[in-house]
Design a protein around this motif. Structure first.
Motif, mmCIF file in Angstrom:
data_model
loop_
_atom_site.group_PDB
_atom_site.id
_atom_site.type_symbol
_atom_site.label_atom_id
_atom_site.label_comp_id
_atom_site.label_asym_id
_atom_site.label_seq_id
_atom_site.Cartn_x
_atom_site.Cartn_y
_atom_site.Cartn_z
ATOM 1 N N ALA A 38 -2.319 25.686 6.148
ATOM 2 C CA ALA A 38 -1.028 26.193 5.234
ATOM 3 C C ALA A 38 -1.036 26.216 3.906
ATOM 4 N N TYR A 39 -1.693 25.353 3.831
ATOM 5 C CA TYR A 39 -1.236 24.640 1.676
ATOM 6 C C TYR A 39 -2.351 25.780 1.228
ATOM 7 N N PHE A 40 -3.528 26.211 2.333
ATOM 8 C CA PHE A 40 -4.216 28.051 1.976
ATOM 9 C C PHE A 40 -3.533 28.936 1.844
ATOM 10 N N VAL A 41 -2.507 29.611 2.476
ATOM 11 C CA VAL A 41 -1.674 30.371 2.110
ATOM 12 C C VAL A 41 -0.931 30.686 1.175
ATOM 13 N N ALA A 42 -0.005 28.644 0.852
ATOM 14 C CA ALA A 42 1.446 28.167 0.620
ATOM 15 C C ALA A 42 0.624 28.618 -1.325
ATOM 16 N N VAL A 43 -0.142 28.002 -1.594
ATOM 17 C CA VAL A 43 -0.417 27.770 -2.403
ATOM 18 C C VAL A 43 -1.860 28.134 -3.190
ATOM 19 N N VAL A 44 -2.771 28.144 -2.357
ATOM 20 C CA VAL A 44 -3.712 28.609 -3.362
ATOM 21 C C VAL A 44 -3.475 30.027 -3.376
ATOM 22 N N ALA A 45 -3.111 30.757 -2.749
ATOM 23 C CA ALA A 45 -3.166 32.194 -2.293
ATOM 24 C C ALA A 45 -1.860 32.879 -2.681
ATOM 25 N N GLU A 46 -1.222 31.220 -3.224
ATOM 26 C CA GLU A 46 0.154 31.777 -4.011
ATOM 27 C C GLU A 46 1.124 32.697 -3.369
ATOM 28 N N GLY A 47 1.362 32.110 -1.896
ATOM 29 C CA GLY A 47 2.034 33.370 -1.088
ATOM 30 C C GLY A 47 1.890 34.320 -1.181
ATOM 31 N N LYS A 48 0.924 34.823 -1.548
ATOM 32 C CA LYS A 48 0.793 36.389 -1.405
ATOM 33 C C LYS A 48 0.896 37.157 0.157
ATOM 34 N N PRO A 49 1.278 38.746 0.000
ATOM 35 C CA PRO A 49 1.231 39.419 1.390
ATOM 36 C C PRO A 49 0.305 38.806 2.262
ATOM 37 N N TRP A 50 -1.095 39.003 1.380
ATOM 38 C CA TRP A 50 -2.255 39.163 2.169
ATOM 39 C C TRP A 50 -2.585 37.783 2.281
ATOM 40 N N GLY A 51 -2.091 37.063 2.131
ATOM 41 C CA GLY A 51 -2.633 35.136 1.841
ATOM 42 C C GLY A 51 -3.179 34.296 3.738
ATOM 43 N N THR A 52 -2.636 35.164 4.598
ATOM 44 C CA THR A 52 -3.031 34.906 6.405
ATOM 45 C C THR A 52 -4.218 35.496 5.591
#
Length: 429
Positions: A38-52
């Motif tokens: 969840a940290y990867f998607v929300a913080v590392v990928a900064e919540g971008k649509p492609w995060g998941t």
């Protein structure tokens, strides 16, 4: 427990074997299931649509490396009787790379991807190697029980790591810290607990296999490849193992999707906070531990295949409940059903491979099992990630599509004959 152990195996050695499940479960629980995803998607990928999709692609890359290497690593371990030494190398690698995830801050996508791939590769390699000790530890008629004890004890280890992280996150949030500050510390906690808890394994677990090749007798790569090629040529002899590996690909794809994306689903669909998610996973680990021990006992009475079929039906029920859940109550029920089935299905799969693997090729055949599981770990999360992306972020639809893998697993399992497969394994010996 002593009556379930193979001749010459002490309680201390069986405990030291199970301690590796205890040690490495913190990695999957904290990094893959509850916190870092969840940290990867929300913080590392900064919540971008492609995060998941980026997260599932990263996991897929790590698993692709294991698919390429697992049978060869297993063939090498059998040929030179070095399962324990290779297990040590993979453990050091996983611990070091997990600690290195503390460097993955907001926007640090390259660092996060690199160390997730490396840590996951080392974890998966070690998972196959420790499983190859099971037929040496347990009697043939107690594979289910001993495998279940290991998985059950493993979930306790996941609870310890998750509990330590949950306590720290609660304190850090009380101090006004955000995820970018407390998640890196959670990675260090997880790495440290993995390192400490794995020590008994390397002190007390014995390497019982005998070297089948002598170092220097032939070029190393050539010797290992010849051994693996022989297994491929004789694959027709192990048709029930082949079918079970195909079954493993299917049902593990569904499990991998749930494990890899549980925290993301809780965050994106159910609106759970980080602390809510950690608490959920903490409770689910208790359920999974109970499921592993209970169904491990049941396997040796009801039968491995029937027990696994029962758990796959449970997974289908979990998918339906998750899809229908509009509030936390039904979602909590679905999550705990998943925990119960997770411990049971993982334990059953390991025991079945122990039954179908020739005694002289344990690491190699468990490498094939690992290969199947890692192929599943690509298919399941990627199916979920692509379904979510193509449907405009519809996680409920993605979860429903994931359920088709459990249906396929049940259909293939119906054609597996464990008695015939065991005879083939013993004929090789």
């Amino acid at each position: 427990m002593p009556a379930s152990l193979a001749p010459g195996v002490t309680r201390r050695e069986a405990w030291s074997w199970a301690m590796f499940d205890f040690a490495n479960s913190g990695y999957t629980t904290v990094v893959i299931t509850a916190v870092f995803n969840a940290y990867f998607v929300a913080v590392v990928a900064e919540g971008k649509p492609w995060g998941t999709l980026a997260w599932t692609s990263t996991i897929a890359l790590a698993n692709a490396l294991i698919i390429l290497s697992a049978p060869l690593v297993g063939a090498y371990a059998d040929a030179f009787a070095c399962k324990k030494r290779l297990l040590l190398f993979s453990t050091i690698g996983c611990v070091a790379c997990t600690a290195a995830l503390a460097w993955a801050g907001p926007g640090a996508l390259g660092i996060a991807v690199l160390f997730v791939v490396l840590s996951n590769f080392c974890f998966g390699s070690g998972e196959n190697l420790i499983a190859a000790f099971l037929p040496e530890i347990a009697r043939e008629d107690a594979l289910g029980r001993v495998s279940g004890w290991g998985w059950g004890f493993g979930y306790v280890g996941g609870l310890v790591s998750l509990g330590a992280c949950l306590a720290y996150v609660g304190w850090a949030q009380g101090q006004g810290h955000d995820a970018a500050q407390f998640v890196p510390v959670c990675m260090l906690i997880t790495a440290a607990l993995f390192a400490v808890a794995s020590v008994p394994t390397f002190l007390f677990l014995r390497e019982r296999s005998q070297a089948q090749l002598q170092a220097g007798a032939a070029p190393l790569a050539q010797a290992v490849w010849r051994r693996f090629a022989k297994t491929l040529r004789e694959a027709g002899r192990y048709r029930d193992l082949r079918r079970f590996l195909a079954c493993t690909v299917c049902y593990q794809a569904g499990i991998s999707a749930v494990v890899t994306l549980a925290a993301i689903y809780a965050d994106q669909v159910m609106g759970f906070s980080t602390q809510d998610t950690l608490l959920l996973i903490f409770v689910v680990n208790i359920t999974a531990s109970l499921g592993a021990v209970l169904f491990g006992w049941l396997q040796d009475r009801l039968g491995h295949r029937a027990t696994l079929a029962l758990t796959l039906c449970g997974w289908l029920g979990m998918v339906g409940l998750t899809w229908a859940a509009q509030g936390p109550a039904l979602f909590w029920l679905a999550a705990n059903l998943a925990g119960l089935c997770m411990g049971a299905s993982q334990s059953a799969g390991r025991a079945i491979v122990g039954l179908l693997a020739p005694p002289t090729r344990l690491a190699e055949f468990f490498g094939l099992w690992g290969q199947a599981a890692k192929l599943a770990a690509i298919l399941g999360p990627m199916t979920y990630g692509l379904s979510s992306w193509l449907s405009g972020g519809d996680h409920r639809l993605a979860m429903l599509i994931t359920g088709s893998y459990f249906v396929a697993g049940l259909l293939i399992l119906a054609g597996v004959d464990l008695e015939r497969g065991r005879r083939a394994a013993l004929a090789e010996a």
